[in-house]
Design a protein around this motif. Structure first.
Motif, short mmCIF file in Angstrom:
data_model
loop_
_atom_site.label_atom_id
_atom_site.label_comp_id
_atom_site.label_asym_id
_atom_site.label_seq_id
_atom_site.Cartn_x
_atom_site.Cartn_y
_atom_site.Cartn_z
N PRO A 9 -6.98 5.58 7.09
CA PRO A 9 -7.11 7.15 7.00
C PRO A 9 -5.85 7.92 6.39
CG PRO A 9 -6.55 6.06 9.26
CD PRO A 9 -6.15 4.52 8.09
N GLY A 10 -4.81 7.31 6.04
CA GLY A 10 -3.92 8.06 5.54
C GLY A 10 -3.26 8.22 4.39
N ASP A 11 -2.56 8.69 3.94
CA ASP A 11 -2.12 8.86 2.65
C ASP A 11 -1.40 8.18 1.64
OD1 ASP A 11 -3.86 11.59 2.49
OD2 ASP A 11 -1.83 12.70 2.99
N TRP A 63 2.23 9.11 6.06
CA TRP A 63 1.74 8.94 4.58
C TRP A 63 2.68 7.75 4.39
CZ3 TRP A 63 4.97 14.01 2.32
CH2 TRP A 63 3.35 15.04 2.35
N ARG A 116 -1.39 12.62 10.55
CA ARG A 116 -1.98 12.54 9.63
C ARG A 116 0.12 10.97 9.29
NH1 ARG A 116 -5.84 11.78 6.29
NH2 ARG A 116 -6.12 11.78 4.29
N SER A 156 -4.22 9.07 16.47
CA SER A 156 -5.55 9.26 15.73
C SER A 156 -5.41 11.04 15.18
CB SER A 156 -6.89 9.28 15.92
OG SER A 156 -6.80 10.14 16.86
N THR A 200 2.78 15.35 11.06
CA THR A 200 2.48 13.68 9.81
C THR A 200 3.34 13.28 9.70
OG1 THR A 200 1.44 15.06 7.89
CG2 THR A 200 2.72 13.55 7.52
N ALA A 206 -2.42 3.50 13.70
CA ALA A 206 -3.35 5.02 13.39
C ALA A 206 -4.42 4.69 13.48
CB ALA A 206 -3.65 4.37 11.28
N ARG A 211 -5.43 11.98 -2.12
CA ARG A 211 -4.82 11.92 -0.91
C ARG A 211 -3.54 10.62 -0.80
NH1 ARG A 211 -8.87 7.77 1.46
NH2 ARG A 211 -6.86 7.36 3.04
#
Length: 229
Positions: free
Chosen positions: A99-101, A80, A78, A75, A48, A71, A126
């Motif tokens: 696709p992240g948070d 944030w 992760r 891939s 991450t 991103a 998420r």
């Protein structure tokens, strides 16, 4: 941990954003986001990466295209992303295209109603909450007492310790852990070395946001767990 400004990575120090300068790192030649992430992954197989879009947080623009490129090219990671989200609608829009948070920094949040609006929706898993502190709490004053509005993951961000080398804010982490023992708590600000990482883990902290100690070499490959985030 990446702090983005004007498309590049800057070195965050003590939350004094006007004094941030382009990152100089032992892990890479320049301060381009792609270079920096490659340098970090050359050091360790991180899972991450936390990204602070300083332009979005300060309301002077954004680094949306940079985050999208990262991103797409990494891939396996992760991301944030704290992009200065004020309202629930902006969080939903971000999560629809990314696709992240989404990291909701309390200093940016318009009010606790935004968390209430997200809590019962599909976006909630998420969402990461960052409780931001300087001399005191930065954000809606009733938020620290409303753990029912906290998502599963919470960052305790002590801005004055970011990039300082002063050590983590163990007192604040202990207070949050004592009053909210079931929260997955992440420390941000002041991590110096492997000793701090081990100390945080022993205290039940789920993880830490680290930048300076990685880039200046105080934390090396042998100091990191087999799988980090």
């Amino acid at each position: 941990m990446l702090d983005l400004r004007g498309g590049g990575v800057v070195h965050a120090r003590r939350g004094e954003r006007g004094r941030y300068r382009p990152l100089r790192s032992t892990l890479c030649e320049g301060s381009g986001p792609m270079e920096v992430v490659r340098g970090l992954l050359g050091l360790h197989h991180f899972g991450t990466v936390y990204v602070a879009d300083l332009d979005a947080i300060e309301g002077t623009g954004d680094n949306r295209a940079v985050v999208t490129t990262l991103a797409a090219n990494f891939s396996e990671l992760r991301f944030w992303v704290d992009a200065g989200f004020r309202e629930a609608a902006a969080v939903r829009q971000f999560l629809e295209r990314s696709p992240g948070d989404a990291v909701l920094g309390s200093e940016s949040l318009a009010g606790i109603g935004e968390l209430e609006a997200l809590r019962d929706g599909g976006a909630w898993p998420r969402v990461v909450l960052s409780l931001d502190f300087r001399d005191g709490f930065l954000g809606p004053p009733d938020l620290p007492a409303r753990a029912d509005l906290w998502p599963e993951r919470v960052i305790a961000m002590t801005l004055a310790r970011v990039g300082s080398g002063d050590g983590p804010d163990f007192w604040r982490l202990a207070e949050i852990g004592r009053t909210h023992p079931h929260t997955r708590l992440f420390a941000a600000g002041g991590v110096r070395d492997q000793g701090d990482l081990l100390d945080l883990a022993a205290r039940g902290v789920a993880g830490a946001l680290v930048a300076t100690a990685l880039h200046d070499g105080r934390i090396g490959p042998g100091d990191l767990p087999v799988r980090g985030g």
